[in-house]
Design a protein around this motif. Structure first.
Motif, short mmCIF file in Angstrom:
data_model
loop_
_atom_site.label_atom_id
_atom_site.label_comp_id
_atom_site.label_asym_id
_atom_site.label_seq_id
_atom_site.Cartn_x
_atom_site.Cartn_y
_atom_site.Cartn_z
N UNK A 100 -2.27 8.09 -3.73
CA UNK A 100 -3.49 7.58 -3.11
C UNK A 100 -4.16 6.50 -3.96
N UNK A 101 -3.91 6.51 -5.27
CA UNK A 101 -4.44 5.46 -6.14
C UNK A 101 -3.50 4.26 -6.21
N UNK A 102 -2.43 4.28 -5.42
CA UNK A 102 -1.47 3.19 -5.42
C UNK A 102 -0.50 3.24 -6.57
N UNK A 103 -0.49 4.33 -7.34
CA UNK A 103 0.44 4.46 -8.46
C UNK A 103 1.85 4.72 -7.94
N UNK A 104 2.84 4.26 -8.68
CA UNK A 104 4.21 4.37 -8.16
C UNK A 104 5.21 5.04 -9.11
N UNK A 419 -5.81 -2.25 -10.32
CA UNK A 419 -4.55 -2.71 -10.90
C UNK A 419 -3.39 -2.50 -9.93
N UNK A 420 -3.37 -1.35 -9.27
CA UNK A 420 -2.33 -1.09 -8.27
C UNK A 420 -2.36 -2.18 -7.19
N UNK A 421 -3.55 -2.51 -6.75
CA UNK A 421 -3.69 -3.48 -5.66
C UNK A 421 -3.32 -4.89 -6.11
N UNK A 422 -3.71 -5.26 -7.32
CA UNK A 422 -3.38 -6.59 -7.83
C UNK A 422 -1.87 -6.78 -7.96
N UNK A 423 -1.20 -5.77 -8.52
CA UNK A 423 0.25 -5.87 -8.66
C UNK A 423 0.94 -5.85 -7.31
N UNK A 436 2.59 0.26 0.78
CA UNK A 436 1.98 1.15 -0.19
C UNK A 436 2.36 2.59 0.10
N UNK A 437 2.34 3.42 -0.93
CA UNK A 437 2.61 4.84 -0.73
C UNK A 437 1.41 5.51 -0.09
N UNK A 438 1.64 6.26 0.97
CA UNK A 438 0.58 7.08 1.57
C UNK A 438 -0.59 6.25 2.04
N UNK A 439 -1.79 6.79 1.87
CA UNK A 439 -3.01 6.11 2.28
C UNK A 439 -3.21 4.84 1.46
N UNK A 440 -3.55 3.74 2.12
CA UNK A 440 -3.70 2.46 1.46
C UNK A 440 -5.02 2.42 0.70
N UNK A 441 -4.98 2.40 -0.65
CA UNK A 441 -6.23 2.37 -1.41
C UNK A 441 -6.79 0.96 -1.54
N UNK A 442 -6.07 -0.03 -1.02
CA UNK A 442 -6.44 -1.41 -1.23
C UNK A 442 -7.19 -2.02 -0.06
N UNK A 443 -7.44 -1.23 0.99
CA UNK A 443 -8.04 -1.77 2.20
C UNK A 443 -9.42 -2.34 1.94
#
Length: 447
Positions: A100-104, A419-423, A436-443
């Motif tokens: 959910x934090x965009x970590x991979x 940082x997740x969103x920038x990358x 993105x994995x799961x829920x998009x935290x970058x919306x």
């Protein structure tokens, strides 16, 4: 036709109903049960990760490989807590929250050696199946959430057994060695123990998914050893050990990346770089970032960053100056010397800083993330960073001064997500598609 209709009503429909209900119950509550259930039918599709010069790529058999940058974290405790059914929900929550934090990528222990009840390897070549099933669960849950794992295979430190446990086993077996831990890298019997362990892990078939670890795309990489150190006189022995062990892993598994697990210190063979080290002591630990990382078969370079532990008497300005040079130097090495990605696999985020230095922790994390982002924008070798370490509520026993429940620290949480969103934005520009994995935290994030 009438018989077929009655047969469907009496047998097929009830069976499908029961199967559906069972599946729903399992998918929602599986972490509360101790039984195992094959779940291959709902495994998320993932590509294996490879390297192309200084970049990570997701290998696509039917199209162009996709560029990948890493924003990740450490949670070393995942296997430990997956041994017991009631605590598996904590593992699931950690992996879900990471996604959910965009970590991979998550780095975690794939080892636990010795006589402890939750040890994976009880004695050389003797394994606790219950603990192995815990590791199975971690891998399945990671893939379910679109997370890839770096699995470390042994500890240089004594925690969870470490190389000292291997030395003790050899002594108990009558092998004539000293009590120093360096025989871990040189003694043939001990190396045999470690190879047997590697083989058992790499070739294991997951009891839940029925996928062999060597065929599991949710495994990002194998890490040979966490933070290897030895006497400076043993540096050539360590170099030979790395060469031997990476070749052995690759003889069993040609699909996964392999890294060493270095802290990144420069040794005597990189004398011109020694000024970058956090102190003169760092060149005397038997490792050399450039020489070790340049070995064939090592797919990417690993670096740690702990100015607070390495420079305890320095002020915050000196620590930030150090981390700036540390990042710049290693990214440059990956770009100009190694031609390999550089991944900062442990970045210590010190929580408890008092007085006028209260903003230091956030400044350090911003500096690390900023260096990775700038490197990524330029297409250079800085491939990502993993914060040490993330917890969920109830796992505080695994904490140290660098551990946090991210969502309880809003500024740190914001930095991680941004940082997740920038990358991801860089990746989307260069790849045809990147979900993105799961829920998009970058919306709601503007980058």
């Amino acid at each position: 036709m009438k018989m077929n209709s009655e047969w469907r009503e009496k047998f097929v429909y009830p069976f499908l109903g029961i199967a559906t209900i069972t599946t729903i119950i399992y998918l929602n509550f599986n972490d509360q049960f101790n039984f195992e259930f094959p779940i291959v039918f709902w495994q998320k599709k993932m590509g294996f990760v490879g390297v192309n010069s200084t970049h990570f790529v997701i290998i696509n058999k039917h199209d162009h490989d996709q560029l990948m940058y890493v924003n990740g974290w450490n949670s070393y405790w995942l296997m430990e807590e997956s041994v017991w059914g009631p605590s598996r929900s904590k593992v699931s929550k950690m992996l879900k929250k990471g996604a959910e934090m965009g970590l991979n990528v998550c780095r975690t222990w794939g080892f636990s050696d010795g006589p402890r009840p939750t040890s994976l390897q009880i004695s050389p070549g003797v394994f606790n199946e219950r603990v192995l099933k815990g590791l199975d669960y971690v891998i399945v849950e990671a893939r379910k959430n679109g997370i890839r794992l770096i699995l470390s295979l042994v500890n240089n430190l004594n925690a969870f057994g470490g190389q000292a446990q291997y030395v003790k086993w050899a002594q108990e077996a009558g092998v004539n060695i000293t009590s120093s831990a360096d025989p871990f890298f040189s003694n043939s019997a001990i190396k045999g123990y470690y190879k047997d362990y590697i083989k058992a892990i790499v070739t294991r078939k997951n009891s839940l998914s029925r996928v062999r670890y060597s065929e599991e795309p949710a495994i990002f990489a194998w890490e040979l050893i966490n933070e290897p150190r030895c006497d400076s006189s043993s540096s050539s022995i360590l170099q030979a050990w790395i060469t031997e062990m990476v070749a052995y892993i690759k003889s069993l598994d040609q699909k996964h990346l392999v890294t060493i697990g270095l802290e990144g210190f420069y040794g005597p063979n990189s004398a011109d770089k020694s000024r970058i080290n956090p102190g003169d002591w760092a060149a005397l630990l038997g490792t050399d970032f450039i020489q070790n990382s340049a070995l064939e078969g090592i797919d990417f370079a690993s670096v740690h960053a702990y100015p607070d532990s390495w420079m305890p008497h320095a002020n915050t300005t000196e620590k930030l100056d150090f981390i700036s040079r540390w990042l710049e130097s290693h990214i440059s090495d990956g770009e100009k010397i190694l031609d390999k990605p550089v991944l900062f696999t442990e970045v210590g985020y010190p929580l408890h800083v008092k007085g006028n230095d209260a903003n230091y922790s956030d400044s350090l994390l911003k500096m690390v993330y900023g260096s990775i982002f700038e490197s990524a924008k330029k297409g250079q070798a800085g491939a990502g960073a993993l914060i040490w370490q993330l917890l969920v509520e109830g796992m505080e026993e695994y904490g140290d001064k660098f551990s946090l429940v991210a969502w309880k620290h809003p500024f740190a949480y914001k930095l991680i997500v941004e940082q997740s969103c920038k990358l991801r934005r860089i990746v989307r520009k260069k790849n045809s598609a990147a979900a993105l994995n799961g829920k998009d935290p970058c919306s709601n994030i503007v980058t």
